[in-house]
Design a protein around this motif. Sequence first.
Motif, PDB file in Angstrom:
ATOM      1  N   ALA A  82      15.425   9.637  42.508  1.00 19.65           N
ATOM      2  CA  ALA A  82      15.621   8.198  42.717  1.00 19.65           C
ATOM      3  C   ALA A  82      15.514   7.465  41.386  1.00 19.65           C
ATOM      4  O   ALA A  82      14.603   7.721  40.596  1.00 19.65           O
ATOM      5  N   TYR A  83      16.451   6.544  41.161  1.00 23.81           N
ATOM      6  CA  TYR A  83      16.471   5.691  39.975  1.00 23.81           C
ATOM      7  C   TYR A  83      16.350   4.244  40.465  1.00 23.81           C
ATOM      8  O   TYR A  83      17.350   3.590  40.762  1.00 23.81           O
ATOM      9  N   PRO A  84      15.108   3.711  40.546  1.00 22.01           N
ATOM     10  CA  PRO A  84      14.875   2.418  41.191  1.00 22.01           C
ATOM     11  C   PRO A  84      15.295   1.198  40.372  1.00 22.01           C
ATOM     12  O   PRO A  84      15.287   0.088  40.890  1.00 22.01           O
ATOM     13  N   ASP A  85      15.661   1.388  39.113  1.00 23.10           N
ATOM     14  CA  ASP A  85      16.080   0.266  38.272  1.00 23.10           C
ATOM     15  C   ASP A  85      17.579   0.334  37.993  1.00 23.10           C
ATOM     16  O   ASP A  85      18.042   0.078  36.872  1.00 23.10           O
ATOM     17  N   SER A  86      18.355   0.663  38.994  1.00 17.93           N
ATOM     18  CA  SER A  86      19.802   0.795  38.836  1.00 17.93           C
ATOM     19  C   SER A  86      20.486  -0.559  38.886  1.00 17.93           C
ATOM     20  O   SER A  86      20.009  -1.489  39.528  1.00 17.93           O
ATOM     21  N   TYR A  87      21.623  -0.659  38.214  1.00 18.85           N
ATOM     22  CA  TYR A  87      22.393  -1.898  38.215  1.00 18.85           C
ATOM     23  C   TYR A  87      23.848  -1.623  37.882  1.00 18.85           C
ATOM     24  O   TYR A  87      24.203  -0.558  37.370  1.00 18.85           O
ATOM     25  N   LEU A  88      24.695  -2.596  38.176  1.00 20.24           N
ATOM     26  CA  LEU A  88      26.112  -2.580  37.821  1.00 20.24           C
ATOM     27  C   LEU A  88      26.291  -3.376  36.543  1.00 20.24           C
ATOM     28  O   LEU A  88      25.678  -4.423  36.376  1.00 20.24           O
ATOM     29  N   ASP A  89      27.175  -2.899  35.651  1.00 20.87           N
ATOM     30  CA  ASP A  89      27.443  -3.640  34.422  1.00 20.87           C
ATOM     31  C   ASP A  89      28.839  -3.294  33.914  1.00 20.87           C
ATOM     32  O   ASP A  89      29.050  -2.227  33.341  1.00 20.87           O
ATOM     33  N   SER A  90      29.788  -4.202  34.122  1.00 17.08           N
ATOM     34  CA  SER A  90      31.157  -3.958  33.659  1.00 17.08           C
ATOM     35  C   SER A  90      31.246  -3.953  32.139  1.00 17.08           C
ATOM     36  O   SER A  90      32.243  -3.501  31.584  1.00 17.08           O
ATOM     37  N   GLY A  91      30.229  -4.430  31.441  1.00 15.62           N
ATOM     38  CA  GLY A  91      30.237  -4.439  29.985  1.00 15.62           C
ATOM     39  C   GLY A  91      29.745  -3.147  29.362  1.00 15.62           C
ATOM     40  O   GLY A  91      29.804  -2.977  28.152  1.00 15.62           O
ATOM     41  N   ALA A 121      28.392  13.086  44.044  1.00 15.10           N
ATOM     42  CA  ALA A 121      27.910  12.209  45.106  1.00 15.10           C
ATOM     43  C   ALA A 121      26.599  11.547  44.703  1.00 15.10           C
ATOM     44  O   ALA A 121      25.768  12.137  44.007  1.00 15.10           O
ATOM     45  N   ALA A 122      26.435  10.311  45.137  1.00 11.34           N
ATOM     46  CA  ALA A 122      25.201   9.564  44.928  1.00 11.34           C
ATOM     47  C   ALA A 122      25.047   8.602  46.093  1.00 11.34           C
ATOM     48  O   ALA A 122      25.989   8.383  46.863  1.00 11.34           O
ATOM     49  N   THR A 123      23.869   8.037  46.236  1.00 11.28           N
ATOM     50  CA  THR A 123      23.614   7.042  47.270  1.00 11.28           C
ATOM     51  C   THR A 123      22.998   5.806  46.628  1.00 11.28           C
ATOM     52  O   THR A 123      22.059   5.921  45.837  1.00 11.28           O
ATOM     53  N   MET A 124      23.539   4.644  46.969  1.00 10.79           N
ATOM     54  CA  MET A 124      22.964   3.377  46.542  1.00 10.79           C
ATOM     55  C   MET A 124      22.083   2.875  47.678  1.00 10.79           C
ATOM     56  O   MET A 124      22.528   2.825  48.823  1.00 10.79           O
ATOM     57  N   THR A 164      16.543   4.341  35.331  1.00 14.88           N
ATOM     58  CA  THR A 164      17.772   3.563  35.452  1.00 14.88           C
ATOM     59  C   THR A 164      19.001   4.456  35.576  1.00 14.88           C
ATOM     60  O   THR A 164      19.145   5.440  34.860  1.00 14.88           O
ATOM     61  N   PHE A 165      19.886   4.078  36.483  1.00 13.40           N
ATOM     62  CA  PHE A 165      21.230   4.638  36.586  1.00 13.40           C
ATOM     63  C   PHE A 165      22.157   3.442  36.405  1.00 13.40           C
ATOM     64  O   PHE A 165      22.073   2.471  37.155  1.00 13.40           O
ATOM     65  N   VAL A 166      23.001   3.478  35.391  1.00 18.00           N
ATOM     66  CA  VAL A 166      23.903   2.363  35.117  1.00 18.00           C
ATOM     67  C   VAL A 166      25.299   2.699  35.637  1.00 18.00           C
ATOM     68  O   VAL A 166      25.904   3.684  35.217  1.00 18.00           O
ATOM     69  N   TRP A 167      25.774   1.864  36.545  1.00 16.18           N
ATOM     70  CA  TRP A 167      27.134   1.965  37.064  1.00 16.18           C
ATOM     71  C   TRP A 167      27.987   1.069  36.165  1.00 16.18           C
ATOM     72  O   TRP A 167      28.064  -0.130  36.365  1.00 16.18           O
TER      73      TRP A 167
END
Length: 200
Positions: A82-91, A121-124, A164-167
Amino acid sequence: MDTRRHTKSTGPVALPGHGRRRLARRDHLTGHHTDCAVGAEKEVTGTLTFGVGTAIDNKLDDARIVRLDQRGYFTTVYDGVAYPDSYLDSGTMSDIVGGNTIPRCPRMPWALCADPARAFAATMIGAGEEVPTSFAVGNYQAIGDQGLGAVGDAAIAADTGSRTFVWGAPYFLGKRIALVFDGMSVPGGTGQTGPFFAFR
């Protein structure tokens, strides 16, 4: 008054803001990716639309929703971690992935090289929902050698022990992604109040 704006960009759209919260400065991003053998192109065309649920072209419809915590993060579970500090960032020009199951590139040990390219595969996990998804990893070294700018399978390795997992930008290609700010609701009676993001 129609406040929607549209723009075209070569490569991923870097949204204004600072640090890892760039996506939180915009409401809706639509990208288009043309399929190709290596999962990359010199450029892509996409649309940046302001507003969610305010017009026919920005409705959530059947989008998958992931609610964010009070800090603006969600949890990604990949390869049992589990990566609890994940976020999306187009930059961010690549996904940033934890773990040691994907091989590192010989000349770029900080980058990931899956050859051939493949999906993982991953789960958000948000506040109350689990959304299965996937990300692609290709040969970062080969992608760099070709000088491609819009890459759907570029990934680098997260620091050891990272939470962190950065999308990054690759995840945006070919998807419609919307962000609803904290305390805001979407017109049309969806019953959802931000903060959350939705994608399809």
